[in-house]
Design a protein around this motif. Structure first.
Motif, PDB file in Angstrom:
ATOM      1  N   LEU A  53      78.150  25.426  11.158  1.00 42.99           N
ATOM      2  CA  LEU A  53      79.243  25.203  11.924  1.00 42.99           C
ATOM      3  C   LEU A  53      79.138  24.944  13.539  1.00 42.99           C
ATOM      4  CD1 LEU A  53      82.529  26.148  11.256  1.00 42.99           C
ATOM      5  CD2 LEU A  53      81.954  28.252  12.882  1.00 42.99           C
ATOM      6  N   ARG A 314      80.734  19.859   5.168  1.00 38.57           N
ATOM      7  CA  ARG A 314      81.229  19.632   6.857  1.00 38.57           C
ATOM      8  C   ARG A 314      82.530  19.457   6.731  1.00 38.57           C
ATOM      9  NH1 ARG A 314      77.553  15.034   9.271  1.00 38.57           N
ATOM     10  NH2 ARG A 314      78.562  15.860  10.856  1.00 38.57           N
ATOM     11  N   LEU A 317      84.249  22.648   6.878  1.00 41.80           N
ATOM     12  CA  LEU A 317      83.917  23.570   8.333  1.00 41.80           C
ATOM     13  C   LEU A 317      84.684  22.967   9.308  1.00 41.80           C
ATOM     14  CD1 LEU A 317      79.960  23.959   8.046  1.00 41.80           C
ATOM     15  CD2 LEU A 317      81.902  25.508   7.501  1.00 41.80           C
ATOM     16  N   PHE A 354      87.550  32.153   6.330  1.00 40.47           N
ATOM     17  CA  PHE A 354      86.782  31.416   5.168  1.00 40.47           C
ATOM     18  C   PHE A 354      87.358  31.577   3.864  1.00 40.47           C
ATOM     19  CE2 PHE A 354      83.479  30.797   2.106  1.00 40.47           C
ATOM     20  CZ  PHE A 354      82.749  29.530   2.791  1.00 40.47           C
TER      21      PHE A 354
END
Ligand code: GLU
Length: 533
Positions: A53, A314, A317, A354
């Protein structure tokens, strides 16, 4: 005190002065507005999703404007450094598409890029601060410090080496010389200037403006082995490596006043700071920090084992980093992640939540947008590491595997059957005789009859017409709408007839397009499976 003599006494081997290093590492020649960022991990051998991240923010900021993204290995803490830790990190980052413009491995003009190899640089600046009376040696032992802490606790005073607790601040040159002759180890401490009571302000695009009391603690700059603390290395390195933006965990905000003071004392221009909050997780009804001990999903290996494509991680994130990312993605479904106008201002100051279900969802979309060849490459790479048997089947006939993966792909609405590669086997099993598990369909007679009329040469229209015609003979209404108006007059509709066939052919109630499935299975397999039913 003769601080020049003190400086020579403490660091007799250091002949360099700050100007030497300034000359050696001049300001970078970069386009206007280009940013220089760094990924500065301790090589602990444990790579986290949080590392990715942070590195994504660094990389994006540097590469969106012709800047430089470099790796600096923070190995000053020998206890936290493991062999192979750096290789593990670079490999993990490479997997996520994050590569360094400069590092010990890739070269660069601002190295060495490992802190242990930079001892002479830190000591040059340490010597200079000593010469200017801004730092002093401290000979306190561990026991001294423990006693100090106990006394502070008893008095309910703030902890730390400050004010009247600074035992070594007032040592004379003779006393120091004596101690050194005796071979006593010492650390170098910053001599905090008399404060003016003004707070220190940090303007952080992610956190907003933060005001804190100025630092009043004589923190350690160099440890007794001449290796710097994080704080001193941060100032010297980020200055000499010409970092413009420091992206780091928000646990460093508390010591920002010290960093602020150090940059001033050293005469360095301060970089911009972006502090990232830790990832959070719902636990029962409340939010808490994601933790190494409790949450396996903090480790990057967790994602690799489950077969989340790097692009999916990705992409996910980025949804955590910037709240407007999802709207952008909907408007630009096929744009590259690099095209997203990332903004540190839109980061979640309190820590993003998350959510694995969300990750699954993103992953499913990312996988659905891959070409068949990309999907094949990713799936086989995953299987090679995680499921040898499946891997063997996949690579036995690559063209067949690619054709399987191309079903339902490429259109405006691609199928979304695969969430992670570890679920692909279950879903694709029926394409491989070794994995196919026959299931007896509800209408075996219909299936048996179908074996007699099946012709692999039929086009899709004829193929479907035949199912309808045969179905009608078995009392399946060829028109689903019509069937609904008179369900009592039929055994079912053509959909039920197809369902029987599907079950016979795939062993499943749902599958990709049956016509495509049959073409791939081939005439022999189709006949064998419907006959077996
Ligand atoms: N080595 C520090 C850490 O891992 C780096 C922090 C920073 O980027 O300045 O927390």
């Amino acid at each position: 005190m003769d601080t020049a003599r003190l400086a020579d006494l403490l660091y007799p081997d250091i002949m360099t002065v700050p100007d030497d290093w300034e000359e050696r590492y001049p300001p970078r020649d970069l386009p206007e507005g280009a940013r220089v960022t760094r990924f500065a991990p301790s090589p602990t051998g444990f790579v986290t999703i949080g590392n990715i991240l942070g590195a994504m923010v660094d990389e994006h900021m540097a590469h969106s404007g012709g800047g430089v993204f470099y790796l600096r290995v923070e190995d000053t803490d020998a206890k936290r450094t493991v062999d192979g830790g750096v290789a593990l990190l670079t490999e993990a980052l490479r997997h996520y598409g994050l590569t360094f413009d400069e590092s010990d491995e890739n070269g660069g003009d601002y190295g060495p890029y490992s802190q242990r190899a930079r001892a002479a640089l830190y000591q040059t600046y340490a010597k200079e601060l000593t010469r200017r009376g801004l730092a002093y040696p401290c000979f306190c032992t561990g026991d001294d410090l423990t006693a100090m802490r106990a006394a502070q606790e008893a008095e309910k005073a703030n902890f730390g080496y400050y004010g009247r607790w600074t035992k070594c601040r007032g040592l004379t040159l003779d006393e120091i010389e004596d101690n050194i002759k005796k071979g006593l180890p010492f650390v170098l401490r910053i001599r905090c200037p008399e404060g003016d009571g003004k707070p220190v302000t940090l303007d952080d695009p992610a956190k907003g403006r933060i005001e804190m009391p100025a630092n009043d603690i004589d923190h350690v700059l160099l440890k007794s082995d001449g290796i710097p603390t994080y704080h001193f290395a941060h100032a010297v390195d980020d200055h000499l490596m010409r970092t413009t933006h420091v992206v780091r965990g928000d646990e460093w905000i508390a010591t920002y006043p010290l960093h602020h003071m150090l940059f001033d004392m050293l005469g360095f221009k301060r970089p911009h700071y972006i502090h990232i909050a830790p990832l959070m997780k719902m636990d029962g009804g409340s939010k808490r920090k994601i933790s190494k001990r409790k949450d396996p999903e903090l480790a990057l290996s967790w994602y690799a084992e489950r077969g989340y494509p790097a692009a999916a991680v990705r992409e996910y994130l980025m949804t955590l980093l910037n709240s407007n990312f999802e709207d952008w993605r909907r408007a630009n479904p096929s744009a590259g992640l690099d095209e997203f106008p990332f903004s540190p201002k839109k980061m979640n100051a309190a820590g993003a939540l998350f959510d694995i279900h969300k990750l699954d969802d993103v992953s499913k979309n990312v996988i659905s947008r891959l070409t068949a060849s990309e999907a094949y490459a990713e799936l086989t790479a995953w299987a090679e590491r995680n499921d040898e048997d499946f891997h063997r089947l996949l690579v036995r006939n690559p063209e067949y595997s690619r054709d399987i993966l191309s079903i339902g792909r490429g259109g405006a609405k691609p199928r979304k059957d695969i969430t992670r590669w570890d679920g692909a086997k279950e879903y694709l099993a029926f394409f491989f005789d070794e994995l196919f598990i026959p299931v007896s369909p509800p209408d075996r007679e219909f299936c048996g009859a179908y074996a007699g009329i099946y012709d692999p040469a039929d086009g899709q229209d004829v193929w479907f017409q035949k199912i309808k015609d045969l179905g009608e003979r078995f009392r399946y209404c060829p028109d689903v709408k019509q069937y609904k108006t008179d369900p009592a007059g039929w055994k079912g509709s053509v959909a039920d007839a197809s369902a029987s066939l599907r079950l016979a052919l795939t062993g499943r109630e749902s599958s990709p397009d049956m016509y495509a499935v049959m073409r791939l299975l081939g005439a022999d397999r189709v006949r064998e499976r419907v006959n077996r039913a």
